[in-house]
Design a protein around this motif. Structure first.
Motif, PDB file in Angstrom:
ATOM      1  N   ALA A  36     -45.293-101.172  54.773  1.00  0.00           N
ATOM      2  CA  ALA A  36     -45.227-102.748  54.597  1.00  0.00           C
ATOM      3  C   ALA A  36     -43.977-102.968  55.571  1.00  0.00           C
ATOM      4  N   ALA A  37     -42.729-103.041  54.298  1.00  0.00           N
ATOM      5  CA  ALA A  37     -41.652-104.006  54.248  1.00  0.00           C
ATOM      6  C   ALA A  37     -40.893-103.993  55.453  1.00  0.00           C
ATOM      7  N   ALA A  38     -40.882-102.469  55.950  1.00  0.00           N
ATOM      8  CA  ALA A  38     -39.821-101.999  57.257  1.00  0.00           C
ATOM      9  C   ALA A  38     -40.748-103.052  58.593  1.00  0.00           C
ATOM     10  N   ARG A  39     -42.137-102.814  58.577  1.00  0.00           N
ATOM     11  CA  ARG A  39     -42.639-102.899  59.481  1.00  0.00           C
ATOM     12  C   ARG A  39     -42.730-104.821  59.422  1.00  0.00           C
ATOM     13  N   ARG A  40     -42.723-105.596  58.413  1.00  0.00           N
ATOM     14  CA  ARG A  40     -42.706-106.943  58.184  1.00  0.00           C
ATOM     15  C   ARG A  40     -40.987-107.520  59.032  1.00  0.00           C
ATOM     16  N   GLN A  41     -40.394-106.221  58.618  1.00  0.00           N
ATOM     17  CA  GLN A  41     -38.676-106.508  59.444  1.00  0.00           C
ATOM     18  C   GLN A  41     -38.940-106.491  60.531  1.00  0.00           C
ATOM     19  N   ALA A  42     -39.439-105.505  61.334  1.00  0.00           N
ATOM     20  CA  ALA A  42     -39.471-105.252  62.728  1.00  0.00           C
ATOM     21  C   ALA A  42     -39.781-106.464  63.617  1.00  0.00           C
ATOM     22  N   LEU A  43     -41.505-107.260  62.632  1.00  0.00           N
ATOM     23  CA  LEU A  43     -42.326-107.747  63.949  1.00  0.00           C
ATOM     24  C   LEU A  43     -41.619-109.359  63.590  1.00  0.00           C
ATOM     25  N   LEU A  44     -40.721-109.412  62.413  1.00  0.00           N
ATOM     26  CA  LEU A  44     -39.833-110.554  62.894  1.00  0.00           C
ATOM     27  C   LEU A  44     -39.215-110.267  63.891  1.00  0.00           C
ATOM     28  N   ASP A  45     -38.459-109.500  63.289  1.00  0.00           N
ATOM     29  CA  ASP A  45     -36.598-109.339  64.379  1.00  0.00           C
ATOM     30  C   ASP A  45     -37.894-109.545  66.342  1.00  0.00           C
ATOM     31  N   LEU A  46     -38.971-108.667  66.578  1.00  0.00           N
ATOM     32  CA  LEU A  46     -39.161-109.564  67.206  1.00  0.00           C
ATOM     33  C   LEU A  46     -39.746-110.859  68.038  1.00  0.00           C
ATOM     34  N   ILE A  47     -40.476-111.218  66.734  1.00  0.00           N
ATOM     35  CA  ILE A  47     -40.686-112.899  67.534  1.00  0.00           C
ATOM     36  C   ILE A  47     -39.271-113.496  67.375  1.00  0.00           C
ATOM     37  N   THR A  48     -38.252-113.269  66.618  1.00  0.00           N
ATOM     38  CA  THR A  48     -37.315-113.735  66.229  1.00  0.00           C
ATOM     39  C   THR A  48     -36.454-114.243  67.859  1.00  0.00           C
ATOM     40  N   GLY A  49     -36.537-113.248  68.535  1.00  0.00           N
ATOM     41  CA  GLY A  49     -35.344-112.175  69.608  1.00  0.00           C
ATOM     42  C   GLY A  49     -34.489-111.711  69.131  1.00  0.00           C
ATOM     43  N   GLU A  50     -34.306-111.307  67.305  1.00  0.00           N
ATOM     44  CA  GLU A  50     -32.997-111.165  67.057  1.00  0.00           C
ATOM     45  C   GLU A  50     -32.975-109.725  67.536  1.00  0.00           C
TER      46      GLU A  50
END
Length: 734
Positions: free
Chosen positions: A374-388
């Motif tokens: 769950a944690a890795a997934r949350r971070q990946a989703l965040l990186d995609l939405i911010t454009g990071e």
């Protein structure tokens, strides 16, 4: 169009409810049009005069013979009776049997000493060959040979049938439908081919084609009908594709032009090798497409190991430079993880944007799969939405609703034929405007198939292998005829491992479930085979106990947990496993350059293209590869010929042609079409290359002049029929 065309009329109106129900349930035929498009599989000639001595079982035959004996027998305590007739033609004997009230009528006709022609399907009863209720015609005492020949040369259509609906019942139903169409003067049948096209190419009108394909008087009539019906299929399909290309060319997209001194230049500068001419050429085509304001739709096909992933990665980096994001969709978790690993390794510090030690023009490359924590997934989703994260690699987990992008500019789909259209479109809808699309496949696709199945895509081909790739030698190991060859195969595996290399052993089945084993056994018995296909778990155990004792053997198959799979692949890649016994999960994209030998068990149970894909897993480093195709198939069998073809060439295009000729089109591109009835009933994608190419040109011209087909309502109707429910999937590979 005025009214419902008669081809759409439900069969029960013409044939009655009972017959229509069986046809719908067992043959998937629902309307008059369905039945008229249910073409004969072949045509028997009554006069393929067969000697009684050589009658093949289960075949429809016609014999000319003399009645030598005819008697009525009672059975079932006198309640039932049958007429048994013995025929002879000097070469052998054959029994005819008739039941029911009509036997006395037959007995009057079938007088010993008279000659006749008898047509029916050969069966056996208590080891005696017999025809049950055959059609027959008695020849006059002095009937001349011409009468015999005329009757004998009549063509009998044999239809694809099933136990509930024999060929002759289908044939009777076709008679009824044809008669009702004739009575109505075929008024309601609208021809989908534009008249100018039909006349220009000398094609039959549709009603005539139906008549001649179902009730031909000569072989020439069959050919004329088939040419016309093939044109229908090719043309309607190509119009559908031309309309998709036209619609796509109207869509807006953001042009993504590479930026000098950006990520792509930094990446190219540190590449330890030079790109092949093919890679340069294909990259140029892709960058040209990306620079336009309409979405790219390109199919990149290239042999296993031709460097497609490198071309795709450079396109993704170019899009990131232009301010967009790129997503790569892979069919399995094993492959997604591997792509992610190889992209981050190839990019080095450039894949660590924003991290300590990362390059300043770098970006983040994230992985997204269903089994992530769950944690890795949350971070990946965040990186995609911010454009990071500029690049994401994932399985269909990428398509879920929760996944959002900052600015999705390019979608790369690997091994496209493993994905349905809904998945691809769902990912494309994540862009603010339609993103560019690059589809990759290592299954070489003959030009005609590309024109048919991927007809809405532009095509690029990589046919050069990068320098340093080794040749792969392939040999057939006939395990039954020459068991010592199999023993030698295991010795070769040992030799490779002792030389510091690794091996794959591929089996058709997993073998860990009782019901799977039972089903395989039942199927094998039903097909009269010796045994069910070999299974990974059994073979691995036998090898560890026997010929490969002492080597480090591991198993890999689709029912393992994702972590366990990844662990095995990681250990194999790290050289901690000598021999990997696996199912075809390794078929796509697995890259372990140190593995040099592959043994494929029961190789005759795999398709030609699949064997070629599997073989591409070895010889990926500097040491030569070896692929051994183990089979118990008989030396003269088609299966062995197929294996011989794979052993004889490394040219995937040549093999895909052979594969297609053998499997027909329905299964051209593997699993995606299984269970989907191909809309091509008459057209053979390989043999009809000229028709497909001509139809593509005609279709493009028609659609350019009239994209909505407003002036061609009949074509519009044919198109709607083609694009109904499941067939949409066959087309929508783009």
């Amino acid at each position: 169009m005025g009214g419902v065309p008669a081809l759409d009329e439900p069969l029960k109106k013409t044939l009655g409810g009972t017959t229509a129900k069986v046809m719908a349930e067992h043959l998937d035929l629902h309307t008059v049009g369905d039945l008229l498009h249910h073409y004969p599989r072949r045509y028997a000639e009554r006069g393929e005069l067969t000697r009684l001595a050589d009658l093949p079982l289960d075949e429809h035959v016609t014999v000319v013979a003399q009645v030598s004996d005819a008697r009525v027998h009672k059975f079932n305590n006198g309640r039932g009776q049958r007429l048994e007739v013995t025929l002879t033609d000097g070469s052998g004997r054959l029994q005819l049997v008739f039941f029911g009230r009509s036997i006395y009528h037959h007995q009057k006709e079938l007088v010993p000493g008279r000659r006749g022609m008898f047509a029916g399907k050969v069966g056996t009863f208590r080891t005696t060959r017999q025809l049950s209720h055959p059609a027959y015609e008695m020849l006059g005492e002095n009937s001349d040979a011409d009468t015999a020949r005329a009757w004998a040369s009549q063509l009998i259509p044999l239809y694809p049938a099933c136990s509930k609906m024999e060929s002759w019942k289908v044939s009777n139903a076709v008679d009824v439908v044809l008669a009702s169409m004739e009575a109505a003067g075929w008024d309601s049948v609208v021809d989908p081919l534009p008249a100018a096209l039909r006349e220009g190419r000398g094609l039959l009108p549709l009603p005539e084609a139906f008549r001649k394909v179902h009730r031909p008087r000569t072989k020439a009539e069959i050919e004329d009908a088939r040419s016309r019906l093939k044109w229908d299929e090719a043309f309607v399909l190509q119009v559908a594709l031309a309309r998709r290309r036209h619609a796509d060319s109207q869509l807006p997209a953001v042009a993504r032009k590479p930026v000098a001194g950006g990520l792509l230049d930094a990446f190219d500068a540190k590449l330890p090798f030079t790109l092949t001419d093919g890679q340069h050429k294909v990259s140029a085509e892709i960058f040209d497409d990306l620079a336009t304001e309409h979405p790219m739709h390109r199919l990149l096909q290239g042999e296993v190991g031709s460097g497609k992933t490198m071309v795709a990665l450079r396109a993704m980096l170019g899009v990131v430079d232009a301010g967009g994001q790129a997503a790569m969709l892979a069919p399995t978790e094993v492959l997604a993880q591997q792509h992610h690993r190889s992209i981050t390794e190839t990019m080095g510090p450039l894949a660590e944007g924003g991290m300590l030690g990362g390059a300043e023009q770098g970006t983040k490359v994230v992985l997204l799969t269903g089994s992530m924590g769950a944690a890795a997934r949350r971070q990946a989703l965040l990186d995609l939405i911010t454009g990071e994260a500029g690049i994401v690699v994932g399985t269909h987990a990428l398509i879920e609703d929760k996944v959002g992008f900052h600015d999705l500019g390019l979608v790369v789909v690997d091994e496209q034929h493993r994905f349905g259209v809904e998945q691809r479109d769902a990912l494309r809808s994540k862009g603010k405007q339609p993103p560019h699309l690059l589809v990759m496949t290592a299954t070489p696709i003959p030009r005609t198939v590309a024109m048919t199945v991927f007809g809405d895509l532009e095509t690029s081909v990589l046919d050069q292998l990068p320098a340093g790739r080794s040749p792969i030698a392939t040999h057939v190991v006939p395990a039954k005829d020459k068991p010592h060859f199999l023993a030698r195969a295991w010795e070769r595996v040992r030799e490779e491992v002792e030389g510091g290399h690794q091996a794959y052993v591929v089996c058709p089945r997993i073998g860990d479930e009782e019901d799977e084993a039972k089903a395989a056994k039942a199927k094998a018995e039903a097909e009269g085979e010796r045994r069910p296909p070999l299974a990974v778990l059994d073979v691995a155990e036998q090898l560890e106990r026997g010929p490969l004792a002492g080597l480090r053997v591991a198993v890999l198959h689709g029912r393992m947990q994702p972590e366990a799979k990844d662990d095995v692949m990681r250990r194999f890649a790290a050289g901690e496993v000598d021999v990997l016994v696996a199912t075809t999960v390794i078929e796509v994209g697995v890259n372990v350059p140190n593995s040099t030998v592959m043994v494929i068990m029961d190789a005759d149970r795999f398709g030609v293209s699949q064997l070629h894909q599997l073989r591409g897993r070895v010889g990926r480093g500097s040491a030569p590869g070896l692929c051994l195709l183990v089979s118990e198939a008989h030396e003269a069998s088609p299966a062995r010929a197929r294996l011989g073809a794979v052993a004889a060439t490394l040219d995937g295009f040549e093999l895909s042609r052979i594969d297609l000729e053998q499997r027909r089109e329905g299964d051209v591109l593997g699993q995606a079409q299984s269970g989907v009835r191909s809309s091509l009933r008459m057209l053979a994608v390989i043999d009809d290359e000229e028709i497909i190419a001509a139809a593509r040109e005609e279709a493009a011209a028609v659609v350019a002049g009239d994209p909505e087909l407003a002036r061609l309502p009949a074509l519009r109707t044919a198109l709607d029929a083609l694009l109904d429910k499941e067939r949409e999937q066959f087309l929508d590979k783009g």
